[in-house]
Design an enzyme around this catalytic site. Structure first.
Site, PDB file in Angstrom:
ATOM      1  N   GLY A  69       2.113  -3.806  11.912  1.00  0.00           N
ATOM      2  CA  GLY A  69       2.069  -2.650  12.790  1.00  0.00           C
ATOM      3  C   GLY A  69       0.678  -2.106  13.044  1.00  0.00           C
ATOM      4  N   SER A 197       6.871  -4.036  13.096  1.00  0.00           N
ATOM      5  CA  SER A 197       6.349  -4.651  11.871  1.00  0.00           C
ATOM      6  C   SER A 197       7.497  -5.185  11.030  1.00  0.00           C
ATOM      7  CB  SER A 197       5.554  -3.607  11.069  1.00  0.00           C
ATOM      8  OG  SER A 197       4.968  -4.197   9.929  1.00  0.00           O
ATOM      9  N   HIS A 199       8.165  -5.978   7.840  1.00  0.00           N
ATOM     10  CA  HIS A 199       8.635  -5.505   6.537  1.00  0.00           C
ATOM     11  C   HIS A 199       9.397  -4.190   6.607  1.00  0.00           C
ATOM     12  CE1 HIS A 199       5.614  -2.270   5.490  1.00  0.00           C
ATOM     13  NE2 HIS A 199       5.031  -2.813   6.536  1.00  0.00           N
ATOM     14  N   THR A 235      -5.225 -18.219  12.813  1.00  0.00           N
ATOM     15  CA  THR A 235      -4.091 -19.133  12.808  1.00  0.00           C
ATOM     16  C   THR A 235      -2.780 -18.350  12.770  1.00  0.00           C
ATOM     17  OG1 THR A 235      -5.409 -20.784  11.639  1.00  0.00           O
ATOM     18  CG2 THR A 235      -3.013 -21.064  11.583  1.00  0.00           C
ATOM     19  N   CYS A 320       0.731   5.242   4.163  1.00  0.00           N
ATOM     20  CA  CYS A 320      -0.651   4.985   4.558  1.00  0.00           C
ATOM     21  C   CYS A 320      -1.570   6.180   4.334  1.00  0.00           C
ATOM     22  CB  CYS A 320      -0.705   4.551   6.012  1.00  0.00           C
ATOM     23  SG  CYS A 320       0.087   2.961   6.304  1.00  0.00           S
TER      24      CYS A 320
END
Length: 373
Positions: A69, A197, A199, A235, A320
């Site tokens: 996210g 996101s 998770h 990648t 966060c």
């Protein structure tokens, strides 16, 4: 430990984990390589891309995979700024956005952008009249989060989107907390980009997706980038994406069933708080899996620590920012100040949460209040 912090992260779904291992061991080629192993990985990647396009009912040409996210929000905003529809240096956002959005806005301000942050009305939503009042001729971008992670309110994204279209303003929405919990098809039709996101809906950590309106012309944020059509370098995490797609299919397909489960749990939890209800400030939520509240006179950090010692994992807001010991951003956006702002705690339910777990948590909070007030 009884877990009540699903808004922060979810355990990995078992089937998604099995798909991850299978893809990592059997489809390990670089999806950009031209040999057969690369082709196999590329086919799995594009199949997953088509799945997410179906979840949003959009063209798969607008689906890009990210590391999660935070990166998705940053790149979504930066990409829209490279394709703005008119001249200007003004951006509107919410005061309680995720730190990845607010930090991006702070960085843009340092580069000369003018940022307007909107506070919440008492119901935890942005007032549309306030939004209309701050729009200017030079407003080129709006970034408003769909679901608040701390009290579970939903913003009027469709209405905001219509206003943005009328004023030729590009619109980004952080949908990390709402994907798999509500129908996002109307949201995808109302925005120019959105972020999710893995998770947050039982997929793996370190993987996410962005929908970006494929009709827009944009420049890669990192020049010379070739992966994901130039959207991001590095990648591509094909095993993580395939696993996230499995988790997403379960979340999207079962959200109405899960919502009923969460409503039942929420009612039982609030009932268990009856002995201390007079001391509580409970915030209304559109997402029944989220309970945001304050207990008058007790800091959220104290309650969280006491709950942890009793075997319950709760939080004091978005994961966060809790390490900063700052008040929850939603409290600030609601105008709650001083010690009261630090009283906030958040309880969030998941699929595994059982009725007895909820009752035990309620009983524990009642005891904590009795021992500390």
């Amino acid at each position: 430990m009884k877990y009540f912090d699903y808004a922060a992260t979810c355990p990995l779904d078992q089937e998604a984990a099995e798909v991850y291992v299978k893809a990592a061991s059997s489809y390990y080629g670089n999806s950009s390589s031209l040999h057969d192993a690369g082709d196999q990985a590329h086919e799995l990647l594009e199949y997953s891309r088509a799945q997410f396009a179906c979840f949003f009912s959009v063209s798969k040409d607008g689906v890009y995979f990210t590391s999660g996210g935070s990166e998705g929000n940053f790149l979504g905003i930066q990409t829209l700024l490279s394709s703005k529809l008119k001249k200007g240096k003004h951006i509107i956002t919410g005061a309680a956005e995720h730190s990845s959005v607010l930090n991006t806005m702070d960085k843009l301000r340092e580069s000369g952008w003018d940022i307007t942050k909107l506070s919440f009305a008492p119901d935890g939503r942005i007032n549309l009249a306030d939004f209309l009042n701050v729009i200017r001729e030079d407003t080129v971008l709006v970034s408003i989060q769909h679901a608040n992670p701390e009290i579970g309110t939903l913003q009027p994204i469709e209405e905001i989107g219509r206003v943005c279209q009328e004023h030729r303003i590009l619109f980004h929405s952080d949908c990390v907390q709402s994907f798999g919990k509500v129908n996002l098809v109307p949201v995808a039709r109302s925005v120019d980009s959105l972020t999710i996101s893995g998770h947050k809906f039982y997929g793996p950590k370190g993987v996410g997706a962005v929908y970006l309106n494929p009709e827009l012309r944009w420049d890669p944020y990192v020049p010379g980038t070739t992966h994901e059509g130039g959207f991001r370098p590095g990648t591509v995490n094909v095993p993580g994406i395939a696993a996230m797609a499995v988790a997403a299919e379960k979340a999207v397909g079962g959200w109405e069933v899960y919502e009923k489960h969460y409503r039942t749990l929420r009612e039982a939890f609030l009932k268990s708080l009856n002995p201390i209800l007079a001391k509580c400030n409970l915030y209304k939520a559109d997402l029944p899996s989220t309970v945001g509240m304050r207990i008058n006179g007790l800091e959220g950090q104290l309650i969280m620590n006491e709950a942890n010692q009793r075997g319950f994992a709760i939080s004091t807001g978005s994961a966060c920012q809790v390490s900063q010991q700052a008040p929850a951003k939603t409290m600030v956006a609601l105008g709650v100040e001083g010690k009261a702002a630090k009283e906030f705690i958040r309880i969030t339910f998941g699929r595994e949460t059982e009725m007895e777990d909820v009752r035990q948590l309620g009983d524990a909070l009642v005891k904590i209040v009795g021992e500390n007030l």
